[in-house]
Motif scaffolding. Structure first.
Motif, short mmCIF file in Angstrom:
data_model
loop_
_atom_site.label_atom_id
_atom_site.label_comp_id
_atom_site.label_asym_id
_atom_site.label_seq_id
_atom_site.Cartn_x
_atom_site.Cartn_y
_atom_site.Cartn_z
N PHE A 180 0.93 -1.14 -0.06
CA PHE A 180 0.10 -0.04 0.20
C PHE A 180 0.85 1.26 0.05
N ASP A 181 0.56 1.86 -0.86
CA ASP A 181 1.59 3.19 -1.22
C ASP A 181 0.65 4.42 -0.87
N GLU A 182 1.01 5.01 0.50
CA GLU A 182 -0.17 6.16 0.79
C GLU A 182 -1.62 5.91 0.50
N PRO A 183 -2.25 4.85 0.57
CA PRO A 183 -3.55 4.60 0.21
C PRO A 183 -4.42 5.64 0.56
N THR A 184 -4.55 6.47 1.76
CA THR A 184 -5.36 7.18 2.06
C THR A 184 -5.13 8.83 1.97
N SER A 185 -4.01 9.01 1.53
CA SER A 185 -3.38 10.37 1.13
C SER A 185 -4.34 11.17 0.29
N ALA A 186 -4.82 10.73 -0.81
CA ALA A 186 -5.61 11.45 -1.66
C ALA A 186 -7.10 11.56 -1.33
N LEU A 187 -7.46 11.14 -0.37
CA LEU A 187 -9.03 10.98 0.30
C LEU A 187 -9.30 12.20 1.16
N ASP A 188 -10.71 12.33 1.05
CA ASP A 188 -11.04 13.36 1.89
C ASP A 188 -11.28 12.77 3.16
N PRO A 189 -11.06 13.75 4.25
CA PRO A 189 -10.98 13.09 5.72
C PRO A 189 -11.83 12.11 6.10
N GLU A 190 -13.16 12.48 5.47
CA GLU A 190 -14.47 11.32 5.97
C GLU A 190 -14.21 10.24 5.47
N MET A 191 -13.59 10.00 4.22
CA MET A 191 -13.26 8.52 3.65
C MET A 191 -12.08 7.89 3.97
N VAL A 192 -11.44 8.34 4.96
CA VAL A 192 -10.14 7.67 5.46
C VAL A 192 -10.03 6.48 5.97
N GLN A 193 -11.33 6.67 6.94
CA GLN A 193 -11.70 5.64 7.89
C GLN A 193 -12.10 4.30 7.33
N GLU A 194 -13.01 4.52 6.16
CA GLU A 194 -13.50 3.32 5.52
C GLU A 194 -12.50 2.54 4.83
N VAL A 195 -11.62 3.21 4.19
CA VAL A 195 -10.27 2.72 3.76
C VAL A 195 -9.27 1.76 4.77
N LEU A 196 -9.23 2.61 5.93
CA LEU A 196 -8.46 2.06 6.76
C LEU A 196 -9.01 0.56 7.45
N GLN A 197 -10.45 0.79 7.61
CA GLN A 197 -11.19 -0.51 8.12
C GLN A 197 -11.04 -1.61 7.05
N VAL A 198 -10.97 -1.24 5.77
CA VAL A 198 -10.97 -2.69 5.07
C VAL A 198 -9.41 -3.06 5.13
N MET A 199 -8.61 -2.29 5.33
CA MET A 199 -7.09 -2.65 5.63
C MET A 199 -6.87 -3.46 6.89
N ARG A 200 -7.48 -3.07 7.79
CA ARG A 200 -7.46 -3.62 9.17
C ARG A 200 -8.06 -5.20 9.02
N SER A 201 -9.27 -5.14 8.16
CA SER A 201 -9.67 -6.44 8.24
C SER A 201 -8.94 -7.37 7.36
N LEU A 202 -8.43 -6.95 6.61
CA LEU A 202 -7.36 -7.72 5.78
C LEU A 202 -5.96 -8.15 6.54
N ALA A 203 -5.79 -7.27 7.45
CA ALA A 203 -4.68 -7.63 8.29
C ALA A 203 -5.33 -8.76 8.93
N ASN A 204 -6.22 -8.47 9.68
CA ASN A 204 -6.91 -9.59 10.55
C ASN A 204 -6.81 -10.96 9.83
N SER A 205 -7.27 -10.91 8.72
CA SER A 205 -7.32 -12.17 7.89
C SER A 205 -6.05 -12.81 7.58
N GLY A 206 -4.72 -12.23 7.93
CA GLY A 206 -3.79 -12.86 7.79
C GLY A 206 -2.93 -12.59 6.78
#
Ligand code: ADP
Ligand code: ADP
Length: 230
Positions: free
Chosen positions: A163-189
């Motif tokens: 992931f190369d700065e995946p949230t840097s181009a996003l409006d602040p209110e959209m950052v968390q929805e992307v981080l949430q997907v990354m979190r769940s991916l991390a949790n999946s191993g």
């Protein structure tokens, strides 16, 4: 068990600009590594060498036992095994969301269209975009487009996700929805290497934080060490 092994990677842009000055990093299967450091320190260049987007001149890189030759000779195999998500989502604007996700599995993996679509719909559901499958990227918000980009990368069943700065181009209110997907991916191993300035994500999700400055890796430690000893 190591899956990414970078040893003393050196790279120059042109003849004079020494952008990576001997960077080594080992990432174990299932680990989440966050790469931080000042703008221009070489973070993006470094992870781009992992999937052959950048040639390098010295050192070695292995992904799950496959060497990435410095001049990108054997790049096709590796590129299939290493998924990448960019700051600018890089979706194909003239293809629907569904086609963006099925394109590579059909053309690079030889999957049938119906199989690819079935898999794509599952991935789109996983990132919460299944109801937008027939829209075009331009009809989606930035956060939604980035989640499609993650689904598209996952469609190749990569062993490692970059992931190369995946949230840097996003409006602040959209950052968390992307981080949430990354979190769940991390949790999946999933094994992940993320260039990001998101401190909350690094603290909560990273197994290790790597700090790069001026082309040198100067810290490789746990998030608690990293953030408690500034
Ligand atoms: P970071 O991701 O840490 O911000 P980059 O890897 O993007 O750093 O860039 C490191 C340095 O290399 C910067 O000074 C940047 O301007 C330079 N650079 C990046 N890409 C190129 C290129 N294709 N040609 C020449 N210089 C480049
Ligand atoms: P990032 O930090 O997200 O990688 P940059 O703005 O550094 O973004 O780079 C954007 C694009 O421009 C990249 O493809 C990079 O390789 C290229 N680039 C960056 N700096 C230079 C440079 N000094 N000379 C040529 N290309 C560059």
């Amino acid at each position: 068990e190591p899956i990414v092994i970078a040893r003393n990677v050196e790279k120059w842009y042109g003849n004079n600009f020494h952008v990576l000055k001997g960077v080594s990093l080992t990432v174990n299967r299932g680990e989440v590594v966050v790469l931080m450091g000042p703008s221009g320190s070489g973070k993006s260049t470094f992870i781009r060498t992992f999937n052959g987007l950048e040639p390098y001149q010295k050192g070695s890189i292995e992904i799950d036992g496959t060497k990435i030759s410095h001049n990108l000779k054997n790049i096709e195999i590796v590129r299939r095994e290493v998924g990448m998500v960019f700051q600018q989502f890089n979706l194909f604007p003239h293809l629907t969301v569904l086609k963006n996700v099925t394109l590579a599995p059909i053309h690079l993996r030889g999957m049938t269209k119906s199989k690819a679509e079935e898999m794509a719909m599952q991935l789109l559901e996983r990132v919460g975009i299944d109801h937008q499958a027939n829209k075009y990227p331009g009809q989606l918000s930035g956060g939604q487009q980035q989640r499609v980009a993650i689904a598209r990368a996952l469609a190749m069943k990569p062993k490692v996700m970059l992931f190369d700065e995946p949230t840097s181009a996003l409006d602040p209110e959209m950052v968390q929805e992307v981080l949430q997907v990354m979190r769940s991916l991390a949790n999946s191993g999933m094994t992940m290497v993320c260039v990001t300035h998101e401190v909350g994500f690094a603290r909560e999700v990273a197994d290790r934080v790597i700090f790069l400055a001026d082309g040198c890796l100067i810290e490789d430690t746990t998030p608690s060490e990293f953030f408690n000893n500034p």
